[in-house]
Design a protein around this motif. Structure first.
Motif, PDB file in Angstrom:
ATOM      1  N   ASP A  72      -2.339  67.276 -10.415  1.00  0.00           N
ATOM      2  CA  ASP A  72      -2.660  66.560  -9.175  1.00  0.00           C
ATOM      3  C   ASP A  72      -3.991  67.023  -8.588  1.00  0.00           C
ATOM      4  O   ASP A  72      -4.645  66.287  -7.846  1.00  0.00           O
ATOM      5  CB  ASP A  72      -1.527  66.713  -8.151  1.00  0.00           C
ATOM      6  CG  ASP A  72      -1.203  68.176  -7.853  1.00  0.00           C
ATOM      7  OD1 ASP A  72      -1.762  69.071  -8.533  1.00  0.00           O
ATOM      8  OD2 ASP A  72      -0.407  68.425  -6.942  1.00  0.00           O
ATOM      9  N   LYS A  73      -4.410  68.249  -8.932  1.00  0.00           N
ATOM     10  CA  LYS A  73      -5.736  68.737  -8.567  1.00  0.00           C
ATOM     11  C   LYS A  73      -6.196  69.725  -9.630  1.00  0.00           C
ATOM     12  O   LYS A  73      -5.386  70.245 -10.404  1.00  0.00           O
ATOM     13  CB  LYS A  73      -5.717  69.399  -7.193  1.00  0.00           C
ATOM     14  CG  LYS A  73      -4.787  70.589  -7.076  1.00  0.00           C
ATOM     15  CD  LYS A  73      -4.791  71.152  -5.657  1.00  0.00           C
ATOM     16  CE  LYS A  73      -3.839  72.332  -5.532  1.00  0.00           C
ATOM     17  NZ  LYS A  73      -3.834  72.880  -4.156  1.00  0.00           N
TER      18      LYS A  73
ATOM     19  N   PRO B 200     -12.270  67.169 -14.916  1.00  0.00           N
ATOM     20  CA  PRO B 200     -11.721  66.210 -13.938  1.00  0.00           C
ATOM     21  C   PRO B 200     -10.252  65.922 -14.203  1.00  0.00           C
ATOM     22  O   PRO B 200      -9.782  66.007 -15.347  1.00  0.00           O
ATOM     23  CB  PRO B 200     -12.578  64.968 -14.149  1.00  0.00           C
ATOM     24  CG  PRO B 200     -13.048  65.066 -15.571  1.00  0.00           C
ATOM     25  CD  PRO B 200     -13.242  66.542 -15.825  1.00  0.00           C
ATOM     26  N   THR B 201      -9.524  65.614 -13.158  1.00  0.00           N
ATOM     27  CA  THR B 201      -8.152  65.147 -13.349  1.00  0.00           C
ATOM     28  C   THR B 201      -8.195  63.703 -13.832  1.00  0.00           C
ATOM     29  O   THR B 201      -9.211  63.004 -13.674  1.00  0.00           O
ATOM     30  CB  THR B 201      -7.360  65.217 -12.038  1.00  0.00           C
ATOM     31  OG1 THR B 201      -7.929  64.283 -11.109  1.00  0.00           O
ATOM     32  CG2 THR B 201      -7.378  66.617 -11.449  1.00  0.00           C
ATOM     33  N   PHE B 202      -7.113  63.247 -14.420  1.00  0.00           N
ATOM     34  CA  PHE B 202      -7.038  61.838 -14.818  1.00  0.00           C
ATOM     35  C   PHE B 202      -7.204  60.932 -13.596  1.00  0.00           C
ATOM     36  O   PHE B 202      -7.830  59.877 -13.675  1.00  0.00           O
ATOM     37  CB  PHE B 202      -5.691  61.550 -15.494  1.00  0.00           C
ATOM     38  CG  PHE B 202      -5.631  61.954 -16.942  1.00  0.00           C
ATOM     39  CD1 PHE B 202      -6.092  61.105 -17.935  1.00  0.00           C
ATOM     40  CD2 PHE B 202      -5.101  63.179 -17.313  1.00  0.00           C
ATOM     41  CE1 PHE B 202      -6.033  61.458 -19.277  1.00  0.00           C
ATOM     42  CE2 PHE B 202      -5.035  63.551 -18.647  1.00  0.00           C
ATOM     43  CZ  PHE B 202      -5.501  62.691 -19.633  1.00  0.00           C
ATOM     44  N   LYS B 203      -6.665  61.355 -12.461  1.00  0.00           N
ATOM     45  CA  LYS B 203      -6.768  60.547 -11.246  1.00  0.00           C
ATOM     46  C   LYS B 203      -8.221  60.423 -10.810  1.00  0.00           C
ATOM     47  O   LYS B 203      -8.656  59.359 -10.358  1.00  0.00           O
ATOM     48  CB  LYS B 203      -5.919  61.165 -10.130  1.00  0.00           C
ATOM     49  CG  LYS B 203      -4.422  61.102 -10.413  1.00  0.00           C
ATOM     50  CD  LYS B 203      -3.601  61.644  -9.265  1.00  0.00           C
ATOM     51  CE  LYS B 203      -3.548  60.639  -8.130  1.00  0.00           C
ATOM     52  NZ  LYS B 203      -2.571  61.069  -7.080  1.00  0.00           N
ATOM     53  N   GLU B 204      -8.999  61.493 -10.958  1.00  0.00           N
ATOM     54  CA  GLU B 204     -10.431  61.423 -10.642  1.00  0.00           C
ATOM     55  C   GLU B 204     -11.147  60.465 -11.576  1.00  0.00           C
ATOM     56  O   GLU B 204     -12.139  59.824 -11.189  1.00  0.00           O
ATOM     57  CB  GLU B 204     -11.058  62.809 -10.745  1.00  0.00           C
ATOM     58  CG  GLU B 204     -10.665  63.763  -9.645  1.00  0.00           C
ATOM     59  CD  GLU B 204     -11.279  65.134  -9.839  1.00  0.00           C
ATOM     60  OE1 GLU B 204     -12.140  65.503  -9.028  1.00  0.00           O
ATOM     61  OE2 GLU B 204     -10.896  65.834 -10.801  1.00  0.00           O
TER      62      GLU B 204
ATOM     63  N   TYR C 162      -7.297  57.054 -13.472  1.00  0.00           N
ATOM     64  CA  TYR C 162      -6.011  56.770 -14.102  1.00  0.00           C
ATOM     65  C   TYR C 162      -4.919  57.641 -13.464  1.00  0.00           C
ATOM     66  O   TYR C 162      -5.060  58.860 -13.387  1.00  0.00           O
ATOM     67  CB  TYR C 162      -6.071  57.028 -15.611  1.00  0.00           C
ATOM     68  CG  TYR C 162      -7.197  56.270 -16.287  1.00  0.00           C
ATOM     69  CD1 TYR C 162      -7.061  54.924 -16.619  1.00  0.00           C
ATOM     70  CD2 TYR C 162      -8.410  56.900 -16.567  1.00  0.00           C
ATOM     71  CE1 TYR C 162      -8.095  54.226 -17.229  1.00  0.00           C
ATOM     72  CE2 TYR C 162      -9.452  56.215 -17.184  1.00  0.00           C
ATOM     73  CZ  TYR C 162      -9.286  54.878 -17.503  1.00  0.00           C
ATOM     74  OH  TYR C 162     -10.329  54.191 -18.098  1.00  0.00           O
ATOM     75  N   ASP C 163      -3.845  57.033 -13.042  1.00  0.00           N
ATOM     76  CA  ASP C 163      -2.780  57.755 -12.344  1.00  0.00           C
ATOM     77  C   ASP C 163      -1.874  58.456 -13.361  1.00  0.00           C
ATOM     78  O   ASP C 163      -0.797  57.977 -13.711  1.00  0.00           O
ATOM     79  CB  ASP C 163      -1.969  56.784 -11.478  1.00  0.00           C
ATOM     80  CG  ASP C 163      -0.983  57.525 -10.566  1.00  0.00           C
ATOM     81  OD1 ASP C 163      -1.111  58.760 -10.445  1.00  0.00           O
ATOM     82  OD2 ASP C 163      -0.095  56.861  -9.999  1.00  0.00           O
ATOM     83  N   VAL C 164      -2.315  59.613 -13.827  1.00  0.00           N
ATOM     84  CA  VAL C 164      -1.586  60.392 -14.827  1.00  0.00           C
ATOM     85  C   VAL C 164      -1.424  61.817 -14.301  1.00  0.00           C
ATOM     86  O   VAL C 164      -2.382  62.597 -14.278  1.00  0.00           O
ATOM     87  CB  VAL C 164      -2.325  60.411 -16.181  1.00  0.00           C
ATOM     88  CG1 VAL C 164      -1.565  61.285 -17.186  1.00  0.00           C
ATOM     89  CG2 VAL C 164      -2.498  59.000 -16.719  1.00  0.00           C
ATOM     90  N   VAL C 165      -0.219  62.129 -13.843  1.00  0.00           N
ATOM     91  CA  VAL C 165       0.101  63.475 -13.362  1.00  0.00           C
ATOM     92  C   VAL C 165       1.423  63.890 -14.008  1.00  0.00           C
ATOM     93  O   VAL C 165       2.434  63.194 -13.857  1.00  0.00           O
ATOM     94  CB  VAL C 165       0.238  63.530 -11.829  1.00  0.00           C
ATOM     95  CG1 VAL C 165       0.604  64.943 -11.377  1.00  0.00           C
ATOM     96  CG2 VAL C 165      -1.057  63.071 -11.160  1.00  0.00           C
ATOM     97  N   VAL C 166       1.418  65.004 -14.741  1.00  0.00           N
ATOM     98  CA  VAL C 166       2.616  65.460 -15.452  1.00  0.00           C
ATOM     99  C   VAL C 166       2.848  66.942 -15.148  1.00  0.00           C
ATOM    100  O   VAL C 166       2.257  67.813 -15.778  1.00  0.00           O
ATOM    101  CB  VAL C 166       2.492  65.250 -16.972  1.00  0.00           C
ATOM    102  CG1 VAL C 166       3.805  65.620 -17.670  1.00  0.00           C
ATOM    103  CG2 VAL C 166       2.101  63.823 -17.304  1.00  0.00           C
ATOM    104  N   PRO C 167       3.701  67.264 -14.167  1.00  0.00           N
ATOM    105  CA  PRO C 167       4.003  68.675 -13.875  1.00  0.00           C
ATOM    106  C   PRO C 167       4.855  69.285 -14.982  1.00  0.00           C
ATOM    107  O   PRO C 167       5.656  68.588 -15.617  1.00  0.00           O
ATOM    108  CB  PRO C 167       4.768  68.602 -12.556  1.00  0.00           C
ATOM    109  CG  PRO C 167       5.390  67.235 -12.562  1.00  0.00           C
ATOM    110  CD  PRO C 167       4.423  66.341 -13.284  1.00  0.00           C
ATOM    111  N   SER C 168       4.685  70.589 -15.215  1.00  0.00           N
ATOM    112  CA  SER C 168       5.412  71.195 -16.332  1.00  0.00           C
ATOM    113  C   SER C 168       5.747  72.664 -16.099  1.00  0.00           C
ATOM    114  O   SER C 168       5.166  73.549 -16.720  1.00  0.00           O
ATOM    115  CB  SER C 168       4.600  71.061 -17.621  1.00  0.00           C
ATOM    116  OG  SER C 168       5.359  71.493 -18.734  1.00  0.00           O
TER     117      SER C 168
END
Length: 323
Positions: free
Chosen positions: A228-229, A238-242, A245-251
């Motif tokens: 997310d950041k 860069p993040t995918f969101k930057e 593209y709305d790609v956030v995968v917490p793990s």
């Protein structure tokens, strides 16, 4: 006569029960009095393996007993959970738990139920998913990858450490957001996937934090991270969101034992995991690989497991992970 026999049998039964209870209590109080095994459900050399070995070294100090690692790669990182169904609930055989274990029951028939068959002890770190290419790749940005997939019949393939992992989810989410398909090539671990990328066998890969060393030596280029950041260790990625593209995968990554693990043992292991995070060697590995500390105690981790198992159902229904 019958009444006396009945009373004698009842007395013996109560005595046996009391003896067994006292024996179990002593075993829990003395825990651990023999080596403890932690299953790492990926091949040696990857991020999960490196973290698992550092944790085992630190737990050895905390528990005053040897803690050894056993690698069981395959099945998207779930073989450790499968193993727990055969393990005795005595705390001497445990497994690391990647979030893929909550996903797999929704994509194929599994031998386990992640809520019923595990006792959650603690989570300790979280790693990230990074889209990377070899240093000589023509791809400079995520957009380059997407545009190539749109305009070339052969498309774009990507390596991961296994089917149904968070690595695959990240690329599946990108494919959905961009409206293009990508070809998944699963390996047994990050190290195999990185070797395939450097050897030109795949155009891209989605790695965990083990890619950091290859970035620093200039062998690979990271295009985006599914966070997310930007984590501190990947401040220049860069993040995918930057990238649009709305790609956030917490793990988060945690430790669990078999169903029925006694609470005193769970509490002792939980406290040891928390203390291990302050161990200088553990801190060195966390810093070297850019991994983030993400501690949850046994109660919070159990609740996370329940919530995440439900959340994965929605994710799987929106993606086709069997491609």
């Amino acid at each position: 006569m019958q009444r006396r026999l009945f009373n004698t049998a009842a007395t013996l039964a109560l005595a046996c029960t009391a003896t067994l209870g006292a024996t179990a209590a002593r075993a829990q109080a003395d825990y651990p009095n023999q080596p403890v095994t932690i299953i790492v459900p990926f091949a040696p050399g990857g991020t999960t393996d490196v973290v698992g070995r550092a944790l085992a070294t630190s737990l050895t100090k905390q528990l005053k007993q040897s803690v050894i690692v056993e690698n069981k790669p395959g099945a998207g990182g779930t073989l450790g959970v499968v193993d727990m169904q055969r393990a005795k609930p005595d705390g001497y055989r445990l497994t690391m738990v990647p979030v893929g274990v909550f996903r797999q029951p929704y994509v194929q028939k599994t031998q386990y139920d992640p809520i019923r068959d595990l006792t959650y002890i603690a989570s300790f770190t979280a790693y990230d998913f990074i889209l990377a290419v070899a240093a000589d790749s023509p791809f400079k940005t995520v957009k380059d990858v997407v545009e190539y997939a749109k305009t070339h019949k052969e498309g774009v393939d990507y390596g991961t450490p296994g089917k149904f992992t968070g690595n695959q989810v990240a690329m599946a989410l990108l494919g959905k957001a961009a409206g293009v398909p990508f070809t998944h090539v699963p390996y047994k671990g990050d190290s195999e996937a990185i070797t395939a990328l450097l050897g030109g066998h795949v155009k891209t890969m989605v790695s965990t934090n083990g890619i950091l060393n290859f970035m620093e030596t200039g062998k690979v280029r990271a295009l985006a991270i599914a966070a997310d950041k930007r984590p501190p260790a990947f401040a220049n990625v860069p993040t995918f969101k930057e990238a649009g593209y709305d790609v956030v995968v917490p793990s988060p990554l945690g430790l669990a034992g078999p169903r029925g693990l006694p609470l005193p043992i769970v509490q002792k292991l939980d406290a040891a995991v928390k203390a291990a995070l302050d161990d200088p060697e553990m801190q060195r590995v966390i810093k070297t690989y850019g991994i983030r500390t993400d501690y949850r105690d046994h109660q919070a981790y159990s609740e996370f497991a329940r919530r995440n198992f439900e959340a994965e159902k929605t994710i799987v229904q929106s993606l086709n992970l069997n491609d």
